[in-house]
Write a protein that holds these residues in place. Structure first.
Motif, PDB file in Angstrom:
ATOM      1  N   VAL A 168       0.831  -1.201   0.000  1.00 23.60           N
ATOM      2  CA  VAL A 168       0.000   0.000   0.000  1.00 23.60           C
ATOM      3  C   VAL A 168       0.864   1.249   0.000  1.00 23.60           C
ATOM      4  CG1 VAL A 168      -1.793   1.278   1.217  1.00 23.60           C
ATOM      5  CG2 VAL A 168      -1.815  -1.223   1.248  1.00 23.60           C
ATOM      6  N   VAL A 169       0.565   2.146  -0.910  1.00 20.00           N
ATOM      7  CA  VAL A 169       1.171   3.477  -0.901  1.00 20.00           C
ATOM      8  C   VAL A 169       0.193   4.378  -0.158  1.00 20.00           C
ATOM      9  CG1 VAL A 169       1.985   5.406  -2.299  1.00 20.00           C
ATOM     10  CG2 VAL A 169       2.333   3.049  -3.086  1.00 20.00           C
ATOM     11  N   GLU A 170       0.572   4.774   1.067  1.00 18.53           N
ATOM     12  CA  GLU A 170      -0.372   5.471   1.936  1.00 18.53           C
ATOM     13  C   GLU A 170      -0.892   6.767   1.326  1.00 18.53           C
ATOM     14  OE1 GLU A 170      -2.102   4.815   4.542  1.00 18.53           O
ATOM     15  OE2 GLU A 170      -1.274   2.789   4.661  1.00 18.53           O
ATOM     16  N   ASN A 171      -0.037   7.511   0.662  1.00 14.23           N
ATOM     17  CA  ASN A 171      -0.504   8.755   0.049  1.00 14.23           C
ATOM     18  C   ASN A 171      -1.609   8.477  -0.971  1.00 14.23           C
ATOM     19  OD1 ASN A 171       1.256  10.285   1.549  1.00 14.23           O
ATOM     20  ND2 ASN A 171       2.812  10.436  -0.057  1.00 14.23           N
ATOM     21  N   GLU A 172      -1.464   7.362  -1.677  1.00  8.34           N
ATOM     22  CA  GLU A 172      -2.454   6.978  -2.676  1.00  8.34           C
ATOM     23  C   GLU A 172      -3.772   6.599  -2.003  1.00  8.34           C
ATOM     24  OE1 GLU A 172      -1.737   4.733  -6.848  1.00  8.34           O
ATOM     25  OE2 GLU A 172      -1.424   3.515  -5.055  1.00  8.34           O
ATOM     26  N   ARG A 173      -3.672   5.817  -0.929  1.00  2.38           N
ATOM     27  CA  ARG A 173      -4.887   5.412  -0.216  1.00  2.38           C
ATOM     28  C   ARG A 173      -5.554   6.613   0.450  1.00  2.38           C
ATOM     29  NH1 ARG A 173      -4.940   0.330   3.811  1.00  2.38           N
ATOM     30  NH2 ARG A 173      -3.322   1.511   4.899  1.00  2.38           N
ATOM     31  N   ASN A 174      -4.773   7.519   1.010  1.00  2.00           N
ATOM     32  CA  ASN A 174      -5.341   8.710   1.633  1.00  2.00           C
ATOM     33  C   ASN A 174      -6.057   9.584   0.607  1.00  2.00           C
ATOM     34  OD1 ASN A 174      -4.398   7.954   4.146  1.00  2.00           O
ATOM     35  ND2 ASN A 174      -2.491   9.124   3.967  1.00  2.00           N
ATOM     36  N   ALA A 231      -9.313   7.990  -0.173  1.00  2.00           N
ATOM     37  CA  ALA A 231     -10.259   8.143   0.927  1.00  2.00           C
ATOM     38  C   ALA A 231     -10.849   9.547   0.960  1.00  2.00           C
ATOM     39  CB  ALA A 231      -9.584   7.818   2.257  1.00  2.00           C
ATOM     40  N   MET A 232     -10.024  10.560   0.792  1.00  2.00           N
ATOM     41  CA  MET A 232     -10.511  11.937   0.855  1.00  2.00           C
ATOM     42  C   MET A 232     -11.398  12.267  -0.347  1.00  2.00           C
ATOM     43  SD  MET A 232      -9.767  13.191   3.697  1.00  2.00           S
ATOM     44  CE  MET A 232     -10.342  14.867   3.340  1.00  2.00           C
ATOM     45  N   LYS A 233     -11.042  11.730  -1.510  1.00  2.00           N
ATOM     46  CA  LYS A 233     -11.864  11.968  -2.702  1.00  2.00           C
ATOM     47  C   LYS A 233     -13.263  11.401  -2.505  1.00  2.00           C
ATOM     48  CE  LYS A 233     -12.198  10.781  -7.613  1.00  2.00           C
ATOM     49  NZ  LYS A 233     -11.560  10.058  -8.745  1.00  2.00           N
ATOM     50  N   ASN A 234     -13.336  10.169  -2.011  1.00  2.00           N
ATOM     51  CA  ASN A 234     -14.636   9.539  -1.802  1.00  2.00           C
ATOM     52  C   ASN A 234     -15.381  10.138  -0.619  1.00  2.00           C
ATOM     53  OD1 ASN A 234     -15.083   6.937  -3.637  1.00  2.00           O
ATOM     54  ND2 ASN A 234     -12.897   7.129  -3.215  1.00  2.00           N
ATOM     55  N   ALA A 235     -14.635  10.598   0.390  1.00  2.00           N
ATOM     56  CA  ALA A 235     -15.264  11.261   1.541  1.00  2.00           C
ATOM     57  C   ALA A 235     -15.962  12.527   1.080  1.00  2.00           C
ATOM     58  CB  ALA A 235     -14.228  11.569   2.605  1.00  2.00           C
ATOM     59  N   LEU A 258     -15.115  15.213   7.251  1.00  2.00           N
ATOM     60  CA  LEU A 258     -14.477  14.605   6.084  1.00  2.00           C
ATOM     61  C   LEU A 258     -13.452  13.551   6.502  1.00  2.00           C
ATOM     62  CD1 LEU A 258     -14.001  17.719   3.775  1.00  2.00           C
ATOM     63  CD2 LEU A 258     -15.388  15.703   3.270  1.00  2.00           C
ATOM     64  N   GLU A 259     -12.707  13.842   7.541  1.00  2.00           N
ATOM     65  CA  GLU A 259     -11.715  12.888   8.024  1.00  2.00           C
ATOM     66  C   GLU A 259     -12.386  11.608   8.524  1.00  2.00           C
ATOM     67  OE1 GLU A 259      -9.477  14.967  10.948  1.00  2.00           O
ATOM     68  OE2 GLU A 259      -8.279  16.109   9.491  1.00  2.00           O
ATOM     69  N   LYS A 260     -13.512  11.771   9.202  1.00  2.00           N
ATOM     70  CA  LYS A 260     -14.235  10.601   9.708  1.00  2.00           C
ATOM     71  C   LYS A 260     -14.766   9.759   8.545  1.00  2.00           C
ATOM     72  CE  LYS A 260     -18.080   9.191  12.637  1.00  2.00           C
ATOM     73  NZ  LYS A 260     -18.581   8.245  11.615  1.00  2.00           N
ATOM     74  N   LEU A 261     -15.347  10.418   7.561  1.00  2.00           N
ATOM     75  CA  LEU A 261     -15.851   9.695   6.400  1.00  2.00           C
ATOM     76  C   LEU A 261     -14.716   9.005   5.655  1.00  2.00           C
ATOM     77  CD1 LEU A 261     -18.451  12.281   5.030  1.00  2.00           C
ATOM     78  CD2 LEU A 261     -18.956  10.078   6.096  1.00  2.00           C
ATOM     79  N   ALA A 262     -13.566   9.673   5.591  1.00  2.00           N
ATOM     80  CA  ALA A 262     -12.406   9.095   4.903  1.00  2.00           C
ATOM     81  C   ALA A 262     -11.969   7.798   5.576  1.00  2.00           C
ATOM     82  CB  ALA A 262     -11.257  10.098   4.873  1.00  2.00           C
ATOM     83  N   GLU A 263     -11.973   7.778   6.906  1.00  2.00           N
ATOM     84  CA  GLU A 263     -11.609   6.548   7.623  1.00  2.00           C
ATOM     85  C   GLU A 263     -12.608   5.436   7.333  1.00  2.00           C
ATOM     86  OE1 GLU A 263      -8.919   5.685   9.431  1.00  2.00           O
ATOM     87  OE2 GLU A 263      -8.121   7.576   8.643  1.00  2.00           O
ATOM     88  N   PHE A 281      -9.208  -1.198  -2.089  1.00  4.37           N
ATOM     89  CA  PHE A 281      -8.882  -2.195  -3.109  1.00  4.37           C
ATOM     90  C   PHE A 281     -10.120  -2.844  -3.730  1.00  4.37           C
ATOM     91  CE2 PHE A 281      -4.702  -2.397  -0.868  1.00  4.37           C
ATOM     92  CZ  PHE A 281      -3.903  -2.113  -1.973  1.00  4.37           C
ATOM     93  N   MET A 282     -11.296  -2.251  -3.538  1.00  2.00           N
ATOM     94  CA  MET A 282     -12.527  -2.862  -4.043  1.00  2.00           C
ATOM     95  C   MET A 282     -12.471  -3.086  -5.555  1.00  2.00           C
ATOM     96  SD  MET A 282     -15.546  -4.036  -3.153  1.00  2.00           S
ATOM     97  CE  MET A 282     -16.152  -3.238  -1.661  1.00  2.00           C
ATOM     98  N   ASP A 283     -12.019  -2.096  -6.292  1.00  2.00           N
ATOM     99  CA  ASP A 283     -11.940  -2.240  -7.751  1.00  2.00           C
ATOM    100  C   ASP A 283     -10.954  -3.337  -8.138  1.00  2.00           C
ATOM    101  OD1 ASP A 283     -13.786  -0.211  -8.131  1.00  2.00           O
ATOM    102  OD2 ASP A 283     -12.270   1.350  -8.341  1.00  2.00           O
ATOM    103  N   ALA A 284      -9.809  -3.359  -7.468  1.00  2.00           N
ATOM    104  CA  ALA A 284      -8.796  -4.371  -7.781  1.00  2.00           C
ATOM    105  C   ALA A 284      -9.302  -5.769  -7.445  1.00  2.00           C
ATOM    106  CB  ALA A 284      -7.505  -4.076  -7.021  1.00  2.00           C
ATOM    107  N   VAL A 285      -9.985  -5.905  -6.306  1.00  2.00           N
ATOM    108  CA  VAL A 285     -10.525  -7.202  -5.903  1.00  2.00           C
ATOM    109  C   VAL A 285     -11.575  -7.672  -6.906  1.00  2.00           C
ATOM    110  CG1 VAL A 285     -11.997  -8.341  -4.193  1.00  2.00           C
ATOM    111  CG2 VAL A 285     -10.032  -6.994  -3.445  1.00  2.00           C
TER     112      VAL A 285
END
Length: 300
Positions: A174-180, A183-187, A217-222, A229-233
């Protein structure tokens, strides 16, 4: 995408929550449906004495209510200003006069007409109104129609449960910056949708201190991070079962959409870019594949 799954979690090792296995319609739902059908066939008939639920037309005797020769009352509905009159008109008969008040103004009314909704009995006569010989046949048809969809939905819910668990539990780099960023985009999308639906995301689940927009936003992001990984799965599940969406397959989907929606292929691509279309198709394919497997876990 730099982040990637190194080992897919085996969803078959999971115990399925019991509530996800239920699909049969409870008897209460059947009775509620029958009541709604009966209401659809209700008839309005004259009545001799006022009961709750009736519609009552009265005329005014005197001038307690200026410019109101006719007064309509609906006992039992407790309409603002008519509560006392609704009580006073109960059990009155045609032609009977009674003293009451409307919006605090004293008046005398006389009952002129009483109309009552009558419902058909919940028996074979109701079934015949729906084109079926017996109530038993009608209920069987209703159950068959509704439970088919309910069973399909239950299987799909198990499939989604499996996908979520795989997305959250698979081994991955996992690249954390990518996951963050994900998360923020979807939040932000979730936040805006909640606001548009009249839901305030800043209201706390506990306590009385409202959240700031940033905190919400931070709460929704979490909350959405486990779905990183939903798309990848979904793609991995689909490909394991032989389903692949290459460029030709995507072009075919765009042409089909363009024909159905009377648009150009370019317009369809602008509305739904290829990467988003591919993700959507793989997700739908994974749901279909896993739903078929989930059938065996549904309640008997």
């Amino acid at each position: 995408m730099q982040s990637h799954i190194t080992k897919l979690f085996d969803y078959r090792t999971l115990d399925i929550p019991e509530e996800l296995t239920h699909w049969r319609i409870p008897e209460e739902q059947v009775q509620e449906h029958l009541a709604s059908v009966a209401l659809r066939h209700a008839k309005t008939v004259p009545a001799d004495s006022v009961s709750a639920g009736d519609a009552v037309r009265c005329t005014q005797c005197g001038e307690g209510l200026p410019d109101r020769s006719t007064v309509l009352l609906y006992p039992g509905r407790e309409l603002p200003g008519a509560e006392q009159a609704e009580q006073d008109v109960l059990h009155r008969k045609i032609g009977e006069q009674f003293a009451t008040q409307i919006r605090g103004t004293a008046c005398t009314l006389q009952v002129q007409e009483i109309l009552r909704n009558t419902l058909p009995a919940l028996d074979d006569s109701l079934a015949k109104l729906e084109g079926v010989d017996t109530l038993e046949q009608y209920i069987a048809q209703y159950r068959g129609r509704v439970e088919k969809e309910s069973r399909e939905n239950a299987a799909a819910e198990i499939a989604i449960y499996w996908l979520r668990q795989m997305s959250a539990r698979s081994e991955a780099d996992v690249v954390e910056n990518e996951r963050n960023a994900f998360a923020m985009k979807n939040a932000r999308v979730m936040y805006d949708r909640m606001v548009a639906a009249g839901v305030d995301p800043t209201i706390p689940e506990e306590g009385t201190d409202f959240l700031t927009e940033e905190q919400a936003l931070e709460k929704l992001a979490e909350d959405v991070k486990p779905g990183f990984f939903m798309d990848a799965v979904s793609e991995m599940v689909a490909k394991e079962h032989g389903t692949v969406y290459d460029e030709d397959a995507l072009e075919a989907e765009y042409r089909k959409s363009a024909e159905q929606e009377h648009k150009t292929v370019e317009a369809c691509k602008a509305e739904l870019p290829p990467e988003e279309l591919r993700n959507m198709l793989y997700f739908e394919a994974a749901i279909e594949i896993l739903s078929a497997e989930a059938e065996q876990y549904l309640e008997v």
